[in-house]
Design a protein around this motif. Structure first.
Motif, PDB file in Angstrom:
ATOM      1  N   THR A  52       0.838  -1.205   0.000  1.00 55.45           N
ATOM      2  CA  THR A  52       0.000   0.000   0.000  1.00 55.45           C
ATOM      3  C   THR A  52       0.871   1.253   0.000  1.00 55.45           C
ATOM      4  N   LEU A  53       1.955   1.236   0.774  1.00 57.76           N
ATOM      5  CA  LEU A  53       2.855   2.395   0.812  1.00 57.76           C
ATOM      6  C   LEU A  53       3.524   2.601  -0.545  1.00 57.76           C
ATOM      7  N   LEU A  54       3.926   1.523  -1.203  1.00 53.39           N
ATOM      8  CA  LEU A  54       4.528   1.637  -2.536  1.00 53.39           C
ATOM      9  C   LEU A  54       3.523   2.206  -3.531  1.00 53.39           C
ATOM     10  N   ARG A  55       2.284   1.777  -3.448  1.00 54.61           N
ATOM     11  CA  ARG A  55       1.249   2.263  -4.374  1.00 54.61           C
ATOM     12  C   ARG A  55       0.943   3.740  -4.135  1.00 54.61           C
ATOM     13  N   ILE A  56       1.089   4.196  -2.902  1.00 55.30           N
ATOM     14  CA  ILE A  56       0.922   5.625  -2.615  1.00 55.30           C
ATOM     15  C   ILE A  56       2.081   6.419  -3.219  1.00 55.30           C
ATOM     16  N   ILE A  57       3.298   5.896  -3.121  1.00 58.06           N
ATOM     17  CA  ILE A  57       4.452   6.562  -3.744  1.00 58.06           C
ATOM     18  C   ILE A  57       4.257   6.648  -5.260  1.00 58.06           C
ATOM     19  N   ALA A  58       3.714   5.566  -5.833  1.00 59.53           N
ATOM     20  CA  ALA A  58       3.501   5.533  -7.282  1.00 59.53           C
ATOM     21  C   ALA A  58       2.358   6.435  -7.731  1.00 59.53           C
ATOM     22  N   GLY A  59       1.419   6.742  -6.827  1.00 54.58           N
ATOM     23  CA  GLY A  59       0.274   7.563  -7.183  1.00 54.58           C
ATOM     24  C   GLY A  59      -0.973   6.771  -7.491  1.00 54.58           C
ATOM     25  N   PHE A  60      -0.935   5.442  -7.318  1.00 55.91           N
ATOM     26  CA  PHE A  60      -2.115   4.614  -7.562  1.00 55.91           C
ATOM     27  C   PHE A  60      -3.137   4.747  -6.428  1.00 55.91           C
ATOM     28  N   LEU A  61      -2.671   5.159  -5.254  1.00 55.02           N
ATOM     29  CA  LEU A  61      -3.541   5.408  -4.113  1.00 55.02           C
ATOM     30  C   LEU A  61      -3.213   6.784  -3.543  1.00 55.02           C
ATOM     31  N   ASP A  67       2.059  13.450   3.613  1.00 59.78           N
ATOM     32  CA  ASP A  67       2.539  14.006   2.350  1.00 59.78           C
ATOM     33  C   ASP A  67       3.596  13.096   1.743  1.00 59.78           C
ATOM     34  N   VAL A  68       3.675  13.135   0.420  1.00 63.51           N
ATOM     35  CA  VAL A  68       4.716  12.441  -0.344  1.00 63.51           C
ATOM     36  C   VAL A  68       5.427  13.498  -1.169  1.00 63.51           C
ATOM     37  N   GLN A  69       6.730  13.613  -0.995  1.00 61.84           N
ATOM     38  CA  GLN A  69       7.502  14.623  -1.715  1.00 61.84           C
ATOM     39  C   GLN A  69       8.603  13.974  -2.533  1.00 61.84           C
ATOM     40  N   PHE A  70       8.769  14.471  -3.756  1.00 60.55           N
ATOM     41  CA  PHE A  70       9.884  14.117  -4.617  1.00 60.55           C
ATOM     42  C   PHE A  70      10.786  15.345  -4.715  1.00 60.55           C
ATOM     43  N   ASP A  71      12.009  15.221  -4.303  1.00 63.67           N
ATOM     44  CA  ASP A  71      12.948  16.355  -4.306  1.00 63.67           C
ATOM     45  C   ASP A  71      12.342  17.600  -3.663  1.00 63.67           C
ATOM     46  N   GLY A  72      11.648  17.384  -2.551  1.00 59.14           N
ATOM     47  CA  GLY A  72      11.105  18.491  -1.771  1.00 59.14           C
ATOM     48  C   GLY A  72       9.790  19.053  -2.250  1.00 59.14           C
TER      49      GLY A  72
END
Length: 359
Positions: A52-61, A67-72
């Motif tokens: 579930t955490l991986l799918r949140i990082i991917a944007g599927f959930l 919050d999820v941040q990429f390069d801030g």
């Protein structure tokens, strides 16, 4: 989203990520920092929340909190196709009617990439050691080769982040171990950030720069493999990773007292009250007499069982009403029959005091 990278990889930061399905809390305030270019694994049993955490990082959930941040920069509102990530699935998800070349080229064609397409596909196929297989169909490949094709497809567009969803779980043990070495080499060559999900402890410890151990929707500890192994943060991590011995004791003036009055010591994790003393099976030695010196913890016990493991023998000893497991060379186990009275001893330096679990 525009980003700039000093390396090929992407920095990922999760802060307080929570997710529920109905009344079931699947993720509970998960926070994790992934440095650019690192290989990070989310490790846990089924139902721990790692996928579930991986799918949140991917944007599927979408997380309900956090919050999820990429390069801030927050990416919670971005759909998967705008996050510039590569995905490697457990099922490979290859197109059966396309050649290896066309499967790998598919992400580039979807983006309208034309310049140097053949060179980029050729380069990434060489990286995964499939340069000679470009014209083959997926059905003509082994499971390991299909997994390499899936890896090449994830890397061909040079994404700064690659997510791997249990990519080796469908393979046999020997092939898994071989591909662990190859994936680690591919990561080093590509220089991008990898976030992997697995339930396999050996895979996680052998491939990763950092492992996040998950249980019941929470990250119990995120650390380097050697630190997880030698300095677990709690009793769950100690037990989950390789089955550390845990002995319940009570702090008493610099020592930890057992119910029978024996006192043990710990080198780290000084605590008050009731504790769990953790030490690894490979640190335990067994003898018929007391060891020399005062730098060891020692208990008297009786052998319950010996289990042959090939290069070693697992010996289970009952001492102070608890089972203590030792992993010793086979040459040291010849005289240790069930029922034998023995001494079990292990270094104080290998002993950590942890907060006691509810039992």
């Amino acid at each position: 989203m525009k980003t700039s990278h000093s390396r090929a990889g992407l920095a990922v930061n999760l802060s307080g990520v929570s997710k529920s399905f109905g009344r079931a809390v699947v993720l509970d305030k998960c926070s994790l920092t992934v440095e650019a270019g690192r290989f990070v694994t989310l490790l846990g049993a089924s139902g721990s929340g790692k996928t579930t955490l991986l799918r949140i990082i991917a944007g599927f959930l979408t997380p309900e909190k956090g919050d999820v941040q990429f390069d801030g920069q927050s990416v919670v509102a971005l759909p998967p196709h705008k996050r510039n990530i590569g995905m490697v699935f457990q099922s490979y998800a290859l197109f059966p009617h396309m050649t290896v070349f066309d499967n790998v080229a598919y992400p580039l064609r979807m983006r309208g990439t034309k310049e140097d397409l053949r060179k980029r596909v050729g380069d990434v196929l060489e990286m995964v050691q499939l340069g000679a297989f470009a014209g083959r169909m997926p059905a003509a490949l082994s499971g390991g080769q299909r997994q390499r094709v899936a890896m090449a497809r994830a890397l061909v567009a040079k994404p700064p982040l690659v997510l791997l969803d249990e990519p080796l779980s469908a393979l046999d043990k020997e092939l898994r171990e071989q591909l662990q070495v190859e994936i680690k080499a591919i990561h080093r060559q590509a220089g991008t950030t990898f976030i992997n999900v697995t339930h396999d402890q050996g895979e996680a410890m052998g491939m990763s720069d950092l492992v996040a151990v998950m249980d019941k929707g929470q990250i119990q500890q995120a650390d380097r493999p050697q630190d997880l192994w030698n300095r677990p943060a709690n009793a769950f991590v100690a037990r989950f990773l390789g089955g550390s011995n845990l002995i319940r004791a009570h702090a008493n003036g610099g020592t930890y007292e057992l119910p029978d009055g024996n006192g043990l010591r710990a080198a780290s994790g000084e605590r008050a009250g009731t504790v769990e003393l953790a030490f690894r099976p490979e640190a335990v030695r067994i003898s018929l007499q007391d060891p020399q010196g005062d730098s060891v913890n020692c208990l008297q016990g009786r052998v319950i069982e010996t289990i042959f493991l090939g290069e070693a023998v697992r010996v289970v000893v009952e001492a102070v009403g608890q089972s203590i497991s030792a992993r010793i060379p086979a040459s040291e186990a010849a005289e240790l029959a069930p029922g034998s009275a023995v001494r079990v001893h292990w270094p104080v330096a290998a002993t950590t005091a942890l907060a006691a679990e509810n039992r």
